[in-house]
Design a protein around this motif. Structure first.
Motif, short mmCIF file in Angstrom:
data_model
loop_
_atom_site.label_atom_id
_atom_site.label_comp_id
_atom_site.label_asym_id
_atom_site.label_seq_id
_atom_site.Cartn_x
_atom_site.Cartn_y
_atom_site.Cartn_z
N ASN A 192 0.39 -110.23 -16.34
CA ASN A 192 1.56 -110.87 -16.97
C ASN A 192 2.25 -109.94 -17.96
N CYS A 193 2.37 -108.67 -17.55
CA CYS A 193 3.08 -107.66 -18.34
C CYS A 193 2.45 -107.42 -19.71
N THR A 194 1.11 -107.42 -19.74
CA THR A 194 0.40 -107.15 -20.99
C THR A 194 -0.40 -105.84 -20.92
N LYS A 195 -0.37 -105.17 -19.76
CA LYS A 195 -1.11 -103.91 -19.62
C LYS A 195 -0.13 -102.78 -19.29
N VAL A 196 -0.40 -101.62 -19.88
CA VAL A 196 0.44 -100.44 -19.64
C VAL A 196 -0.28 -99.50 -18.67
N TYR A 197 0.34 -99.28 -17.51
CA TYR A 197 -0.23 -98.41 -16.49
C TYR A 197 0.68 -97.22 -16.17
N VAL A 198 1.81 -97.09 -16.88
CA VAL A 198 2.70 -95.95 -16.66
C VAL A 198 3.36 -95.61 -17.99
N TRP A 199 3.55 -94.31 -18.21
CA TRP A 199 4.13 -93.82 -19.46
C TRP A 199 5.29 -92.89 -19.17
N HIS A 200 6.37 -93.06 -19.92
CA HIS A 200 7.56 -92.25 -19.74
C HIS A 200 7.42 -90.96 -20.55
N THR A 201 6.46 -90.14 -20.13
CA THR A 201 6.22 -88.86 -20.82
C THR A 201 7.23 -87.82 -20.37
N ARG A 202 7.44 -86.85 -21.22
CA ARG A 202 8.35 -85.76 -20.89
C ARG A 202 7.71 -84.43 -21.27
N THR A 203 7.82 -83.47 -20.38
CA THR A 203 7.26 -82.16 -20.65
C THR A 203 8.14 -81.42 -21.66
N GLN A 204 7.49 -80.87 -22.67
CA GLN A 204 8.23 -80.09 -23.66
C GLN A 204 8.78 -78.82 -23.02
N LYS A 205 10.02 -78.51 -23.34
CA LYS A 205 10.63 -77.30 -22.78
C LYS A 205 9.87 -76.08 -23.29
N PRO A 206 9.35 -75.23 -22.38
CA PRO A 206 8.57 -74.08 -22.82
C PRO A 206 9.43 -73.08 -23.59
N SER A 207 8.81 -72.44 -24.55
CA SER A 207 9.49 -71.39 -25.32
C SER A 207 8.93 -70.05 -24.87
N ILE A 208 9.76 -69.29 -24.17
CA ILE A 208 9.33 -68.01 -23.60
C ILE A 208 10.03 -66.87 -24.32
N LEU A 209 9.25 -65.90 -24.76
CA LEU A 209 9.81 -64.74 -25.46
C LEU A 209 10.57 -63.83 -24.50
N ASN A 210 11.60 -63.21 -25.00
CA ASN A 210 12.37 -62.25 -24.20
C ASN A 210 11.65 -60.91 -24.22
N PRO A 211 11.15 -60.44 -23.06
CA PRO A 211 10.38 -59.18 -23.03
C PRO A 211 11.16 -58.00 -23.58
N LYS A 212 12.47 -58.02 -23.43
CA LYS A 212 13.28 -56.88 -23.87
C LYS A 212 13.28 -56.73 -25.39
N LYS A 213 12.96 -57.82 -26.08
CA LYS A 213 12.97 -57.78 -27.54
C LYS A 213 11.59 -57.50 -28.13
N LEU A 214 10.60 -57.33 -27.28
CA LEU A 214 9.24 -57.08 -27.74
C LEU A 214 8.97 -55.58 -27.87
N LYS A 215 8.19 -55.23 -28.89
CA LYS A 215 7.86 -53.83 -29.10
C LYS A 215 7.00 -53.31 -27.97
N ASN A 216 6.04 -54.13 -27.54
CA ASN A 216 5.17 -53.77 -26.41
C ASN A 216 5.35 -54.82 -25.31
N PRO A 217 6.39 -54.67 -24.50
CA PRO A 217 6.68 -55.68 -23.47
C PRO A 217 5.57 -55.76 -22.43
N PRO A 218 5.29 -56.97 -21.93
CA PRO A 218 4.26 -57.13 -20.89
C PRO A 218 4.75 -56.59 -19.55
N LEU A 219 3.81 -56.49 -18.63
CA LEU A 219 4.17 -56.03 -17.29
C LEU A 219 5.07 -57.06 -16.61
#
Length: 294
Positions: free
Chosen positions: A260-287
């Motif tokens: 009777n609509c008293t139990k929660v079986y689904v959640w409106h979750t959202r993935t956080q937007k990833p924060s990715i570093l710009n390799p060109k701005k790094l002193k030691n850029p990764p491969l």
């Protein structure tokens, strides 16, 4: 000596006969006691009919797309008689989604259509869901088994397996609460005497059906009965749920599920937007890692 030996032999034979009979009784009792447990394991699989659940999931290219689809697909693999219809917001189908689907054990249909920009609505998934509904109509017309349930699923939501069990009970349109949506801990239909009497919603509560897309599912045959039923770019943001539901049901016909609509079986979750570093701005850029699918 000979007479004494002859007298003992029948007694020995009788003991052997009793022992053999005892062993047979033991084996029979063991098999009899084990049999019901064995039958209980296989009977539901053989005799229980489960209507197909058609899960419609629009998706678009982003860094977290594969992670979201992987998490969702792992859940859907545990749902019996499930057909996943995944629609890319793209001019063409991408290898990322194609590979993910092929590597899964799911029954699926892979579609694509590009979103058409509109000044009337910024809603996402409109064209994608409509393409999926057209596919379902064509599929059901050709299928002998037309029973099923249509469920609109975001690719980053969180679903408990119980929500799929609940929607198999649907006659027309079933509804249930959704967690973490609309600025609330839970947004839900209000139930009085087994009927939906109102809605617990604070975000645009004046909507005809103030419920989230994850909070309802529809009997698939209703889309055959109502070929005009579809989502629209002509309605304002937040009204897509009401737009599709108006074709197939009324508030009085809604079927409250999840205790009777008293139990929660689904959640409106959202993935956080990833924060990715710009390799060109790094002193030691990764491969470089462009060759790796993430």
């Amino acid at each position: 000596m000979d007479g004494s030996s002859d007298n003992k032999m029948p007694f020995v034979n009788i003991k052997k006969q009793y022992l053999a009979i005892g062993m047979l009784i033991f084996v029979a009792l063991f098999f009899f006691n084990s049999r019901p447990a064995f039958q209980c394991q296989i009977t539901p699989e053989v005799n229980t009919y489960l209507p197909t659940i058609y899960g419609i999931t629009p998706t678009y290219a982003r860094l977290a797309q594969k992670a979201d689809l992987t998490r969702l697909s792992q859940t859907l693999m545990l749902v019996r008689n499930f057909h996943w219809i995944i629609i890319e917001d793209s001019e063409t189908k991408t290898k990322l989604v194609e590979n993910l689907l092929k590597e899964s054990t799911l029954k699926y249909t892979h579609l694509n259509v590009k979103t058409q920009k509109s000044k009337h609505s910024t809603a996402s998934g409109v064209e994608q869901r409509n393409v999926a509904l057209n596919w379902i109509r064509d599929h059901l017309r050709k299928s002998e088994d037309k029973k099923g349930v249509v469920y609109f699923m975001d690719d980053d939501n969180t679903y408990a397996l119980k929500v799929f069990e609940e929607m198999r009970k649907i006659k027309k349109v079933g509804v249930w609460p959704v967690g973490i949506v609309g600025g609330m801990r839970v947004e839900m239909p209000l139930v009085t005497n087994g009927k939906v009497s109102g809605y617990n919603a604070v975000w645009k509560p004046f909507r005809p059906f103030p419920i989230d897309m994850a909070g309802f599912a529809i009997n698939a045959t209703l889309f055959l009965d109502h070929p005009e039923a579809k989502f629209s770019r002509k309605v304002q943001s937040g009204f897509q749920e009401s737009e599709i539901l108006k074709y197939v049901t009324t508030k009085d016909e809604l079927e409250p599920l999840a205790d009777n609509c008293t139990k929660v079986y689904v959640w409106h979750t959202r993935t956080q937007k990833p924060s990715i570093l710009n390799p060109k701005k790094l002193k030691n850029p990764p491969l470089p890692d462009d060759h790796i699918e993430v």
